[in-house]
Design an enzyme around this catalytic site. Structure first.
Site, short mmCIF file in Angstrom:
data_model
loop_
_atom_site.label_atom_id
_atom_site.label_comp_id
_atom_site.label_asym_id
_atom_site.label_seq_id
_atom_site.Cartn_x
_atom_site.Cartn_y
_atom_site.Cartn_z
N ARG A 235 0.86 -1.17 0.00
CA ARG A 235 0.00 0.00 0.00
C ARG A 235 0.90 1.23 0.00
O ARG A 235 1.95 1.25 0.66
CB ARG A 235 -0.90 0.03 1.25
CG ARG A 235 -2.08 -0.98 1.17
CD ARG A 235 -3.11 -0.54 0.16
NE ARG A 235 -4.29 -1.42 0.13
CZ ARG A 235 -4.41 -2.46 -0.69
NH1 ARG A 235 -3.42 -2.79 -1.52
NH2 ARG A 235 -5.53 -3.18 -0.68
N GLU A 264 -4.09 7.54 -5.05
CA GLU A 264 -4.33 6.78 -6.27
C GLU A 264 -5.65 7.23 -6.88
O GLU A 264 -6.62 7.41 -6.18
CB GLU A 264 -4.38 5.27 -5.98
CG GLU A 264 -3.05 4.71 -5.53
CD GLU A 264 -3.09 3.20 -5.32
OE1 GLU A 264 -4.10 2.56 -5.67
OE2 GLU A 264 -2.09 2.67 -4.80
N HIS A 283 -1.28 0.22 -9.95
CA HIS A 283 -1.90 -0.72 -8.98
C HIS A 283 -2.48 -1.93 -9.72
O HIS A 283 -3.69 -2.18 -9.70
CB HIS A 283 -2.97 -0.02 -8.15
CG HIS A 283 -3.30 -0.77 -6.89
ND1 HIS A 283 -3.71 -0.14 -5.73
CD2 HIS A 283 -3.28 -2.08 -6.60
CE1 HIS A 283 -3.94 -1.05 -4.80
NE2 HIS A 283 -3.69 -2.24 -5.31
C1 8YV Z 1 -6.70 -4.65 -6.06
C2 8YV Z 1 -5.39 -5.17 -4.03
O1 8YV Z 1 -6.43 -3.33 -5.89
O2 8YV Z 1 -6.39 -7.18 -3.33
C3 8YV Z 1 -5.91 -6.08 -2.97
O3 8YV Z 1 -5.82 -5.68 -1.79
O4 8YV Z 1 -4.81 -4.17 -3.72
C4 8YV Z 1 -5.58 -5.49 -5.48
O5 8YV Z 1 -5.83 -6.80 -5.69
C5 8YV Z 1 -8.00 -4.89 -5.37
O6 8YV Z 1 -8.27 -6.21 -5.49
C6 8YV Z 1 -9.09 -4.00 -6.00
O7 8YV Z 1 -9.78 -4.66 -6.98
#
Ligand code: 8YV
Length: 326
Positions: A235, A264, A283
């Site tokens: 993150r 973001e 991301h």
């Molecule tokens: C995607 C993620 O941003 O799973 C998470 O925590 O950060 C990523 O897989 C998320 O799944 C949003 O679709």
């Protein structure tokens, strides 16, 4: 009577049909914070979506809520204290995305080490006029030391690639020793100095929690090798992004590969966008068609089982956050 569920992410028709077979589904594209959304929320027993912030003010407007299912492994976008105090289970989708996210991280490692994006742009701009020489050389990955901060499921998948694929010695920091990881346990997050100073690649893979907020800042970048490459796919708020920018600008570290950011989408006027020694992904950790479908299916199973009151049947990949310490 089917339970009412608010879906705040677009999902494939086939998956939507599976959810609609069991629930009365009202769909939104994200959280619109509109009168209509809050009217529907007031009657909703289930919520399913992904990265939108689900905070205390919103949850207070959902008095009938019985379960939340996030299409993500990360859960920092939720108010865990509220959910725990109201005994609302939150299910997420770990494991199904481990391999894809580890692939993404290794893509960042290779692109950053071999300057793939910078050199591709050079070719596309017609500036490849002679054989590549020293100023454009990258650095080797095989045999280099990889330091992983946060040896969880994705960290283990990353270590597998590095060890078996690239003969990389691996050390890690974690809240506690990971007994499944056959690599050098260096220390807890509170004592990363040795790992930071001795790793050629430093990769952060911790969840975002109050303990890991800005875990990596100016002091930590200053401890890294000048030849070190820093990778973050956890993150954005796990690092002090301003300190990273300064470290990159001053040459305190060689380069950075980032898939996540404090804000973001990353604003185009971010200094990161001007740095040749920063590789930036939008991301895309788990963003493959196959994996996102698995995550959606897992999240739907989690929600349907939870609304039926059978939390034991949750998708094998689920995890229940009943209290904030989970
Ligand atoms: C995607 C993620 O941003 O799973 C998470 O925590 O950060 C990523 O897989 C998320 O799944 C949003 O679709």
């Amino acid at each position: 009577m089917k339970p009412k569920v608010l879906l705040y992410k677009r999902i494939p028709e086939q998956a939507l049909a599976k959810l609609q077979a069991q629930c009365d589904v009202v769909s939104f594209d994200g959280i619109p914070h509109s009168t209509e959304f809050y009217r529907e929320l007031a009657d909703a027993q289930g919520l399913i979506g992904s990265s939108a912030v689900i905070n205390h003010p919103l949850l207070k407007k959902a008095p009938k809520l019985k379960a939340i299912s996030t299409i993500s492994v990360g859960t920092d976008q939720f108010d865990h204290d509220y959910l725990a105090s109201h005994q609302i289970p939150l299910m997420h989708t770990p494991n199904v995305l481990n391999e894809t996210t580890a692939d993404t991280i290794f893509t960042l490692i290779m692109c950053t080490a071999r300057r793939a994006v910078e050199l591709t742009n050079m070719v596309k701009q017609g500036n490849w006029t002679s054989s590549i020489k020293e100023p454009h050389f990258g650095t080797d990955v095989h045999g280099k030391t990889l330091g992983i901060i946060g040896m969880g499921r994705i960290g283990e998948a990353l270590a597998k690639r590095a060890h078996f694929g690239f003969d990389m010695p691996i050390q890690y920091c974690n809240r506690s020793r990971n007994m499944k990881a056959e690599h050098t346990y260096n220390a807890t997050y509170l004592d990363m100095g040795n790992l930071l100073a001795s790793s050629d690649f430093v990769c952060v893979m911790t969840p975002l929690t109050p303990d890991t907020h800005k875990l990596i800042g100016a002091n930590e970048f200053a401890k890294m090798k000048k030849s070190a490459i820093f990778i973050n796919a956890s993150r954005g708020k796990v690092i002090d992004e301003t300190a990273l920018i300064e470290a990159l600008e001053r040459g305190e570290i060689r380069a950075a590969g980032l898939d996540v950011f404090e804000v973001e989408p990353l604003p185009a006027d971010s200094p990161l966008c001007q740095l040749n020694n920063a590789v930036l992904f939008p991301h895309i950790g788990s963003a493959t068609a196959e994996t996102r479908l698995k995550m959606i299916e897992c999240a739907i199973d989690n929600l349907i089982n939870a609304l039926k009151g059978d939390l034991s049947k949750n998708c094998a990949n689920a995890h229940l956050f009943i209290n904030p310490t989970d």
